[in-house]
Motif scaffolding. Sequence first.
Motif, PDB file in Angstrom:
ATOM      1  N   VAL A   8       0.870  -1.173   0.000  1.00  0.00           N
ATOM      2  CA  VAL A   8       0.000   0.000   0.000  1.00  0.00           C
ATOM      3  C   VAL A   8       0.906   1.220   0.000  1.00  0.00           C
ATOM      4  CG1 VAL A   8      -1.754   1.313   1.251  1.00  0.00           C
ATOM      5  CG2 VAL A   8      -1.833  -1.193   1.241  1.00  0.00           C
ATOM      6  N   ILE A  25      -3.941  -1.586   8.406  1.00  0.00           N
ATOM      7  CA  ILE A  25      -3.160  -2.662   7.790  1.00  0.00           C
ATOM      8  C   ILE A  25      -2.835  -3.738   8.814  1.00  0.00           C
ATOM      9  CG2 ILE A  25      -0.832  -3.190   6.936  1.00  0.00           C
ATOM     10  CD1 ILE A  25      -1.035  -0.764   5.130  1.00  0.00           C
ATOM     11  N   ASN A  52      -4.005  -7.579   8.559  1.00  0.00           N
ATOM     12  CA  ASN A  52      -2.987  -8.634   8.526  1.00  0.00           C
ATOM     13  C   ASN A  52      -3.196  -9.651   9.638  1.00  0.00           C
ATOM     14  OD1 ASN A  52      -1.646  -7.771   6.241  1.00  0.00           O
ATOM     15  ND2 ASN A  52      -0.101  -6.591   7.358  1.00  0.00           N
ATOM     16  N   GLY A  95      -4.726 -10.983   6.144  1.00  0.00           N
ATOM     17  CA  GLY A  95      -4.321 -10.207   4.984  1.00  0.00           C
ATOM     18  C   GLY A  95      -5.329 -10.256   3.857  1.00  0.00           C
ATOM     19  N   LEU A  97      -0.394  -7.237   3.797  1.00  0.00           N
ATOM     20  CA  LEU A  97      -0.324  -5.860   3.333  1.00  0.00           C
ATOM     21  C   LEU A  97       0.906  -5.192   3.940  1.00  0.00           C
ATOM     22  CD1 LEU A  97      -4.088  -4.946   3.752  1.00  0.00           C
ATOM     23  CD2 LEU A  97      -2.890  -5.263   1.578  1.00  0.00           C
ATOM     24  N   VAL A 152      -8.036   1.586   2.899  1.00  0.00           N
ATOM     25  CA  VAL A 152      -7.464   0.245   3.016  1.00  0.00           C
ATOM     26  C   VAL A 152      -8.564  -0.790   3.196  1.00  0.00           C
ATOM     27  CG1 VAL A 152      -5.793  -1.188   4.247  1.00  0.00           C
ATOM     28  CG2 VAL A 152      -5.412   1.273   4.076  1.00  0.00           C
ATOM     29  N   ALA A 161      -9.379  -3.844   0.575  1.00  0.00           N
ATOM     30  CA  ALA A 161      -9.301  -5.237   1.019  1.00  0.00           C
ATOM     31  C   ALA A 161     -10.619  -5.962   0.800  1.00  0.00           C
ATOM     32  CB  ALA A 161      -8.900  -5.289   2.492  1.00  0.00           C
TER      33      ALA A 161
END
Length: 409
Positions: free
Chosen positions: A49, A74, A78, A82, A88, A339, A343
């Motif tokens: 990212v 993140i 994770n 992830g 990530l 994010v 995702a």
Amino acid sequence: MTVTTGRKLLALASATLLLTACASKEERAGVEQAASGSGWSAGMPVVKVGLIGPVTGAFAVAGISMENSVRVEIDRLNAEGGVGGAKLELVVRDTALDPAKGVQAANEFAGDDSVGLVIGPALSAFYNAAKPVLENAKKINCQPMVATGDFTSVKYGYRAQDPVSLDVQKIVEHLKAEGITSVGIVYEGDDAGKGTAAEIQKQAEAAGLTFAGFQETRNDDQSHRAYVENLKDAGAIWISNSAGGAKTMAAAGETGYKGLIVGGSGARNISFVEAAGDAADGAIFSATYYPYPGKEGRDTWKPGYRTHIEEIEKRFGKNTGPKTGAESPKAAEIAADCVLAYAKAAEQAQSIDPDKVAATLDSIEISDQETPSGNSISPDKHEFFGIDDIHVYQWKKDADGWHTVEIGK
């Protein structure tokens, strides 16, 4: 089971072990990734990212806040496995408020196949310069600090901020309800300033208000007093979302300006209160969900927002104004929304292919109970947020210090 059957199973198992042993590390990693999480593979061990923003210089607080929020989200994702078995990984590039550095970083990320999502470059002028690079490279990009401009012409770019058109709509509605008949603007003469001024003039005049004019500021201005005096007869003055807005607010206090100070989400920054002191009391701004400095208990906060903010406080602390004691989280929750949306889109598409992710993002629905920002994500014309996600807040000072209250509910 017969002896013959047993021998066949043993032979099959042996062959499988032999094939696995002979497979390359990359192939084994792919097998492991496909077996993890939701059962699909991103095809690589790490998806990067890329974050482009000002983490040094006069506007560093904004860049650092974005970095904090992106890092927290993140880490959370994770911990849950992830994306497609890939972890990530955050990569930060500092613009230091230099547009050339923003374009340079965009070119770097555009040429890196392991970068799945680019956040930024922050600020409208910087994004406009880098936009062709990101589009041509088919890089999914998300913009939490770009308030002006149109996202309908891009395929891979999404805005995760309240657009100025919605901010102005909310404020103009409030001004009209309060009987205020004119509004002017003090803002930098850049893309953001010109776009905001044009939007205010259009919506104010459509609502029957007088547009009192646009005072273009310079980055090297020591004071905005002259600009405020030129708009002294305006019923309201709109201030910049960036650091210049604090100077305008301070100048309003120095000149004894009697009208309303209004603005967009940048005005929630406590640096504005620090610069203006008591003159900030009563200042109004429109923004996405922001209950942090309010007096209501945290049990009233939306759960995704509360979880995110409390993790930010735990890891990074909070901003506290040395003069006023006003507080704010060291976070930019809307950057974390970027994010989360990426995702979820990749998981739904079961792919990190940019065309498939973009197609999924165009129709994704994420509840305001889940997002780090406390806003629902339902992209319309590549805009994450709609008018129902925009609120009007007012800075107030009382015996308990500085806080915000939502008005016009």
